[in-house]
Each structure stands twice: as C-alpha cells, then as structure tokens.
Scaffold this motif. Structure first.
Motif, PDB file in Angstrom:
ATOM      1  N   VAL A 100       8.557   3.314  29.168  1.00 43.02           N
ATOM      2  CA  VAL A 100       9.902   3.546  29.689  1.00 43.02           C
ATOM      3  C   VAL A 100       9.982   2.807  31.012  1.00 43.02           C
ATOM      4  N   VAL A 101      11.041   2.024  31.198  1.00 42.52           N
ATOM      5  CA  VAL A 101      11.189   1.234  32.421  1.00 42.52           C
ATOM      6  C   VAL A 101      12.453   1.673  33.148  1.00 42.52           C
ATOM      7  N   LEU A 102      12.289   2.103  34.385  1.00 37.04           N
ATOM      8  CA  LEU A 102      13.426   2.370  35.257  1.00 37.04           C
ATOM      9  C   LEU A 102      13.695   1.072  36.000  1.00 37.04           C
ATOM     10  N   LYS A 103      14.720   0.341  35.567  1.00 40.64           N
ATOM     11  CA  LYS A 103      14.956  -1.003  36.073  1.00 40.64           C
ATOM     12  C   LYS A 103      15.646  -0.991  37.428  1.00 40.64           C
ATOM     13  N   ASP A 104      15.152  -1.862  38.296  1.00 41.99           N
ATOM     14  CA  ASP A 104      15.781  -2.160  39.577  1.00 41.99           C
ATOM     15  C   ASP A 104      16.067  -0.914  40.414  1.00 41.99           C
ATOM     16  N   VAL A 105      15.087  -0.026  40.529  1.00 36.41           N
ATOM     17  CA  VAL A 105      15.230   1.214  41.273  1.00 36.41           C
ATOM     18  C   VAL A 105      15.041   0.939  42.762  1.00 36.41           C
ATOM     19  N   PRO A 106      15.923   1.454  43.620  1.00 35.24           N
ATOM     20  CA  PRO A 106      15.690   1.314  45.056  1.00 35.24           C
ATOM     21  C   PRO A 106      14.426   2.072  45.487  1.00 35.24           C
ATOM     22  N   ARG A 107      13.642   1.482  46.386  1.00 43.84           N
ATOM     23  CA  ARG A 107      12.416   2.061  46.932  1.00 43.84           C
ATOM     24  C   ARG A 107      11.464   2.526  45.835  1.00 43.84           C
ATOM     25  N   PRO A 108      10.961   1.593  45.023  1.00 43.37           N
ATOM     26  CA  PRO A 108      10.137   1.981  43.869  1.00 43.37           C
ATOM     27  C   PRO A 108       8.800   2.618  44.231  1.00 43.37           C
ATOM     28  N   GLN A 109       8.219   2.264  45.379  1.00 46.11           N
ATOM     29  CA  GLN A 109       6.938   2.871  45.757  1.00 46.11           C
ATOM     30  C   GLN A 109       7.109   4.364  46.030  1.00 46.11           C
ATOM     31  N   VAL A 110       8.234   4.747  46.607  1.00 44.92           N
ATOM     32  CA  VAL A 110       8.503   6.160  46.868  1.00 44.92           C
ATOM     33  C   VAL A 110       8.679   6.904  45.543  1.00 44.92           C
ATOM     34  N   VAL A 111       9.384   6.282  44.593  1.00 44.48           N
ATOM     35  CA  VAL A 111       9.578   6.888  43.273  1.00 44.48           C
ATOM     36  C   VAL A 111       8.228   7.047  42.574  1.00 44.48           C
ATOM     37  N   GLN A 112       7.386   6.018  42.634  1.00 41.79           N
ATOM     38  CA  GLN A 112       6.069   6.076  42.011  1.00 41.79           C
ATOM     39  C   GLN A 112       5.231   7.212  42.614  1.00 41.79           C
ATOM     40  N   ALA A 113       5.196   7.308  43.925  1.00 44.69           N
ATOM     41  CA  ALA A 113       4.414   8.354  44.583  1.00 44.69           C
ATOM     42  C   ALA A 113       4.941   9.742  44.227  1.00 44.69           C
ATOM     43  N   ALA A 114       6.254   9.885  44.181  1.00 41.29           N
ATOM     44  CA  ALA A 114       6.844  11.186  43.834  1.00 41.29           C
ATOM     45  C   ALA A 114       6.505  11.578  42.400  1.00 41.29           C
ATOM     46  N   LEU A 115       6.580  10.628  41.474  1.00 37.98           N
ATOM     47  CA  LEU A 115       6.260  10.932  40.074  1.00 37.98           C
ATOM     48  C   LEU A 115       4.795  11.326  39.920  1.00 37.98           C
ATOM     49  N   GLN A 116       3.904  10.641  40.618  1.00 33.29           N
ATOM     50  CA  GLN A 116       2.486  10.986  40.533  1.00 33.29           C
ATOM     51  C   GLN A 116       2.221  12.372  41.118  1.00 33.29           C
ATOM     52  N   GLU A 117       2.884  12.692  42.218  1.00 33.49           N
ATOM     53  CA  GLU A 117       2.721  14.014  42.823  1.00 33.49           C
ATOM     54  C   GLU A 117       3.273  15.109  41.911  1.00 33.49           C
ATOM     55  N   LEU A 118       4.435  14.868  41.301  1.00 27.27           N
ATOM     56  CA  LEU A 118       5.018  15.850  40.390  1.00 27.27           C
ATOM     57  C   LEU A 118       4.135  16.058  39.164  1.00 27.27           C
ATOM     58  N   MET A 119       3.515  14.986  38.676  1.00 31.84           N
ATOM     59  CA  MET A 119       2.625  15.097  37.526  1.00 31.84           C
ATOM     60  C   MET A 119       1.388  15.929  37.891  1.00 31.84           C
ATOM     61  N   GLU A 120       0.833  15.725  39.077  1.00 32.63           N
ATOM     62  CA  GLU A 120      -0.311  16.519  39.526  1.00 32.63           C
ATOM     63  C   GLU A 120       0.060  17.991  39.647  1.00 32.63           C
ATOM     64  N   ASP A 121       1.229  18.266  40.221  1.00 32.32           N
ATOM     65  CA  ASP A 121       1.686  19.649  40.358  1.00 32.32           C
ATOM     66  C   ASP A 121       1.866  20.308  38.995  1.00 32.32           C
ATOM     67  N   ALA A 122       2.416  19.561  38.031  1.00 28.98           N
ATOM     68  CA  ALA A 122       2.624  20.114  36.690  1.00 28.98           C
ATOM     69  C   ALA A 122       1.285  20.451  36.043  1.00 28.98           C
ATOM     70  N   HIS A 123       0.277  19.607  36.205  1.00 29.32           N
ATOM     71  CA  HIS A 123      -1.041  19.880  35.625  1.00 29.32           C
ATOM     72  C   HIS A 123      -1.704  21.074  36.315  1.00 29.32           C
ATOM     73  N   THR A 124      -1.491  21.234  37.603  1.00 28.64           N
ATOM     74  CA  THR A 124      -2.037  22.382  38.325  1.00 28.64           C
ATOM     75  C   THR A 124      -1.410  23.671  37.831  1.00 28.64           C
ATOM     76  N   ILE A 125      -0.098  23.675  37.658  1.00 29.26           N
ATOM     77  CA  ILE A 125       0.607  24.874  37.185  1.00 29.26           C
ATOM     78  C   ILE A 125       0.169  25.224  35.771  1.00 29.26           C
ATOM     79  N   ILE A 126       0.053  24.210  34.905  1.00 27.91           N
ATOM     80  CA  ILE A 126      -0.362  24.456  33.511  1.00 27.91           C
ATOM     81  C   ILE A 126      -1.784  25.005  33.489  1.00 27.91           C
TER      82      ILE A 126
END
Length: 187
Positions: free
Chosen positions: A140-166
């Motif tokens: 899945v590609v989110l094309k031409d997103v403003p500030r992509p490094q911030v989006v990448q870091a947020a997605l990785q953090e949310l994924m870690e939180d989801a695995h911790t909760i599970i």
C-alpha cells in the motif's frame, strides 16, 4: 465479597479507545497545474469568444473550454479531494472514489514494514511516498504525503503499541485459563 463473585474469572483488560492520530491527503502542490490550466483556459476562451463574431463559434469555444476545465481542472481536484487516509490508534483507513467508494483498512496489530521513498521534487517540497508492505502482492502506497518521516515514525510507534496491548491481553487471557476447555470466553 460475595460467594458468586469469587467463582467468576477475572475479566481481560479492556482495549483502549480508538483515537484519530492523523488525517492525510496528497500534498497540495499537485493542484498547481490544474489551477494554472483553469486560469489559462478561461482567459483564452474569454478572449476568443470576444474576438469571434459568429454565435456558433462563440458557443463552440465555450463548449470546448468547459470540457477542458472539467477534464483538466475539476476532475484532478475531485480526485485529490476524495482520496484520504486516516490513521487511528488501531488501524489505517484508506478511502477513495467518487462514484464507486473504496475503503481499505490495515490493522496495526497485524504488523507491516514501513519505508519512505522521495524523489528530488518531493524532497524540495517536504513530501514523499510512504510504502506499507503488508506481505501481500503489492504494498500500500500513501503517495506524496507531507512530512513522510513523521508519518513513518508514527506508524512504527503505533504498531509497537498495538503489539504491546495484544501481548498484555493474551497474557491476561492465559492467566484466567486453568486447564479447562474454554469456549467463547466461558467455561
């Protein structure tokens, strides 16, 4: 403490409430060319209609200009407006479509790889493509997103939180089972 309360298994911890973290669209710079074309077509059409004397020629210019504005200005704007991505604490929701609505969801708990790809033009405007590899045929590609490094870091953090909760929820579920067969949460 009542006797009935002592025989009930402990309830698993509740999942946190889902909150919206970000709402994303493509960078607005993709609308520059349709806007310039809109201004140019309306200016040329107005000039041509004023200089032509025959009514059928003026109508032809108006029709061609209207068609050009619809195809080259309005449709790109509508496409930009109807594609959006919502990132919540539990999932990513991708929505698109004008006449046929398409909705796709990616759960953070499933796990995925997140990478950023930037062209030189995207780097100049502070945007980039965020690629989410879910393990399927195409990422899945989110094309031409403003500030992509911030989006990448947020997605990785949310994924870690989801695995911790599970993981916490699984440990709580296993602590309530004492060797008996459990069917749909009951004994």
């Amino acid at each position: 403490m009542s006797p009935a309360a002592s025989h009930e298994p402990a309830a698993p911890p509740a999942l946190p409430v889902e909150r919206v973290v970000a709402r994303l669209r493509r960078h607005g710079r993709i609308l520059v060319l349709p806007t310039v074309l809109f201004i140019a077509v309306t200016g040329v059409a107005t000039y041509a209609a004023a200089t032509l004397r025959e009514p059928w020629q003026q109508l032809a210019i108006a029709g061609i200009a209207t068609l050009a504005v619809l195809v080259f200005s309005f449709l790109p704007f509508l496409a930009w407006l109807t594609r959006r991505t919502t990132v919540t604490t539990r999932r990513i929701i991708l929505r698109s479509g004008v006449f046929v609505r398409v909705r796709q969801e990616l759960l953070h708990s499933r796990g995925y790889d997140v990478s950023v790809r930037r062209t030189w033009a995207q780097s100049a405007f502070g945007s980039g493509d965020v690629r989410i590899n879910t393990g399927h045929d195409r990422p899945v590609v989110l094309k031409d997103v403003p500030r992509p490094q911030v989006v990448q870091a947020a997605l990785q953090e949310l994924m870690e939180d989801a695995h911790t909760i599970i993981g916490d929820r699984r440990r709580a579920d296993q602590s309530t089972i004492d060797g008996d067969t459990v069917v749909w949460g009951g004994r």
